[in-house]
Design an enzyme around this catalytic site. Structure first.
Site, mmCIF file in Angstrom:
data_model
loop_
_atom_site.group_PDB
_atom_site.id
_atom_site.type_symbol
_atom_site.label_atom_id
_atom_site.label_comp_id
_atom_site.label_asym_id
_atom_site.label_seq_id
_atom_site.Cartn_x
_atom_site.Cartn_y
_atom_site.Cartn_z
ATOM 1 N N GLY A 84 1.756 -7.268 16.690
ATOM 2 C CA GLY A 84 0.559 -7.015 16.361
ATOM 3 C C GLY A 84 0.048 -7.801 15.366
ATOM 4 O O GLY A 84 -0.763 -7.623 14.446
ATOM 5 N N GLY A 95 -3.605 -7.654 13.924
ATOM 6 C CA GLY A 95 -4.094 -6.509 13.184
ATOM 7 C C GLY A 95 -4.037 -7.002 11.595
ATOM 8 O O GLY A 95 -3.530 -7.935 11.184
ATOM 9 N N VAL A 130 -1.953 -5.780 9.516
ATOM 10 C CA VAL A 130 -0.651 -6.057 8.886
ATOM 11 C C VAL A 130 0.038 -7.185 9.280
ATOM 12 O O VAL A 130 0.504 -8.273 8.613
ATOM 13 C CB VAL A 130 -0.003 -4.716 9.234
ATOM 14 C CG1 VAL A 130 1.647 -4.945 8.640
ATOM 15 C CG2 VAL A 130 -0.278 -3.634 8.329
ATOM 16 N N TYR A 157 1.208 11.171 13.704
ATOM 17 C CA TYR A 157 1.265 9.621 13.330
ATOM 18 C C TYR A 157 2.704 9.552 12.393
ATOM 19 O O TYR A 157 3.597 8.797 12.454
ATOM 20 C CB TYR A 157 0.017 9.422 12.391
ATOM 21 C CG TYR A 157 0.335 7.666 12.351
ATOM 22 C CD1 TYR A 157 0.201 6.852 13.057
ATOM 23 C CD2 TYR A 157 0.557 7.414 10.968
ATOM 24 C CE1 TYR A 157 0.373 5.505 12.706
ATOM 25 C CE2 TYR A 157 0.738 6.084 10.391
ATOM 26 C CZ TYR A 157 0.526 4.893 11.511
ATOM 27 O OH TYR A 157 0.843 3.665 11.034
ATOM 28 N N THR A 205 2.568 1.316 1.196
ATOM 29 C CA THR A 205 1.539 2.335 0.977
ATOM 30 C C THR A 205 0.472 2.107 1.679
ATOM 31 O O THR A 205 0.354 1.347 2.602
ATOM 32 C CB THR A 205 1.503 2.638 -0.516
ATOM 33 O OG1 THR A 205 0.442 3.520 -1.045
ATOM 34 C CG2 THR A 205 0.954 1.140 -0.986
ATOM 35 N N ASN A 206 -0.968 2.619 1.209
ATOM 36 C CA ASN A 206 -2.158 2.458 1.816
ATOM 37 C C ASN A 206 -2.431 1.035 1.717
ATOM 38 O O ASN A 206 -2.519 0.562 0.492
ATOM 39 C CB ASN A 206 -3.346 3.352 1.129
ATOM 40 C CG ASN A 206 -2.900 4.720 0.988
ATOM 41 O OD1 ASN A 206 -2.808 5.211 2.410
ATOM 42 N ND2 ASN A 206 -2.639 5.550 0.210
ATOM 43 N N LEU A 207 -2.793 0.330 2.795
ATOM 44 C CA LEU A 207 -3.085 -1.232 2.638
ATOM 45 C C LEU A 207 -4.575 -1.618 2.821
ATOM 46 O O LEU A 207 -5.362 -0.675 3.503
ATOM 47 C CB LEU A 207 -2.316 -1.850 3.797
ATOM 48 C CG LEU A 207 -0.637 -1.566 3.792
ATOM 49 C CD1 LEU A 207 -0.296 -2.414 5.111
ATOM 50 C CD2 LEU A 207 -0.205 -2.141 2.529
ATOM 51 N N ASP A 233 -9.542 16.881 2.254
ATOM 52 C CA ASP A 233 -8.986 15.897 1.190
ATOM 53 C C ASP A 233 -7.805 15.151 1.631
ATOM 54 O O ASP A 233 -7.509 13.760 1.300
ATOM 55 C CB ASP A 233 -8.789 16.581 0.060
ATOM 56 C CG ASP A 233 -9.862 16.816 -0.913
ATOM 57 O OD1 ASP A 233 -10.808 15.913 -0.794
ATOM 58 O OD2 ASP A 233 -9.652 17.501 -1.801
#
Length: 357
Positions: free
Chosen positions: A11, A14, A16, A137, A165-167, A320
């Protein structure tokens, strides 16, 4: 890892994987291997087996995944579970079969329960139900984590799982239909500002770089306006999905990459399992900042960065997602790693990148 070690970054194009690739290059690693999706389909077992047989990588970063935001996760539920399971199963099993010295599997903090105690420690895994919108997921990523753990316990491999966490960062996905919350908001804010300012050069340039639903910069003004309206962007206001109240943590992708290489260089599975007793579990590592803000605060921060002065509305009829997702990165901190880039600086960097990419 040695500087001449053969390292496969799955990957590598991408968000990451590209950050990990750049970090490895900057640290002097010379023998990196990557394959684009059209060169190697990681969901195909025979293709993965052939690749490992030919290349014989010594180290593997498994950053390849099928990813998206809340709408995509909730809509393409089958794709999110089966594609990710196939990728993980094929690469991790091949790494074992071909004697890979060490593998790093990248998951996500969505593996934790919807109502997990905050901040979320590694021990929260599998203690209560998951958030429904991204459950497929999350289950795939839990399976990948357990696959690494199980190979280590049965076969003595050195496969480590990390949960960022959220990247956000360079190379992010800005597709309005499938992107994560931060890049989606940044692009929407950029488009909303251009529309409010009647800056059609900027609008057409943006649509040319990243067409939306097949609409590019050559479309009529009305076609572009209609497309923007479907994503909540009007002349003097923009609409954001949800109430704005959920709390989120965000990590600059290059900090994440630095953490991943740090772990590969310094940490082994036996170190993480040493104090677990007879039942070895939860040996994965959270990667995060330990700080958070509401989506509404994030929206205001992006608006300030972009220079958008129009009205912002929140549509509470839209989902949310998880109310709060704050990682506990204390285990990684104890191993000597800390993040460097705060959210305000990161958004400024990302917007500069977006304008020139």
């Amino acid at each position: 890892m040695e500087k001449r070690s053969k390292i496969y970054v799955a990957g590598h194009c991408g968000l990451v994987g590209s950050a990990i690739w750049r970090d490895l290059e900057q640290k002097g690693y010379e023998h990196l291997v990557g394959r684009r999706h059209n060169e190697l389909d990681l969901t195909c077992q025979s293709a993965v087996e052939q690749f490992f047989s030919q290349e014989q990588p010594e180290y593997v970063f498994l950053a390849a995944a099928y990813v998206g935001g809340i709408w995509a996760n909730n809509t393409y539920r089958a794709d999110f579970i089966w594609r990710n399971l196939q990728i993980q199963n094929n690469v991790i099993a091949a790494a074992w079969r071909y004697g890979v010295k060490k593998l790093l599997f990248l998951g996500s903090t969505c593996i934790y329960p919807r109502e997990a105690p905050q901040p979320m420690a590694e021990e929260s895994l599998l203690t209560s139900p998951l958030e429904y919108t991204n459950e497929p997921y999350a289950i795939a990523k839990i399976a990948g984590l357990k696959l690494c753990e199980s190979f280590n316990l049965q076969y003595g491999t050195n496969f480590i799982a990390v949960m960022p966490t959220n990247l956000y960062g360079p190379g992010d996905n800005f597709d309005l239909e499938t992107s994560h919350v931060l890049p989606a908001l940044l692009r929407k804010m950029h488009l909303a500002k251009a529309l409010r300012d009647s800056d059609w050069d900027s609008l057409r340039r943006d649509f040319d770089r990243r067409p939306v639903e097949g609409v590019d910069g050559s479309a009529t003004e009305q076609a572009i306006r209609s497309t923007l309206e479907r994503y909540g962007i009007a002349d003097r206001q923009m609409t954001v999905w949800g109430s704005g109240q959920p709390l989120r943590e965000f990590l600059w992708s290059e900090d994440m990459a630095d953490a991943c290489v740090y772990v590969m260089e310094r940490v082994d599975f036996r170190d993480l399992a040493a104090d677990k007793g007879p039942q070895v579990r939860n040996c994965h590592l959270n990667i995060g900042t330990g700080s958070e803000l509401t989506i509404a605060e994030l929206v205001r921060l992006i608006a300030s960065t972009v220079g958008y002065a129009g009205e912002i509305r929140f549509d509470a009829s839209k989902p949310d997602g998880t109310p709060r997702k704050l990682t506990d990165p204390s285990r990684l901190h104890a191993l000597g790693w800390h993040h460097r880039v705060g959210i305000a600086e990161g958004i400024e960097r990302l917007y500069r990148w977006y304008l020139t990419a």
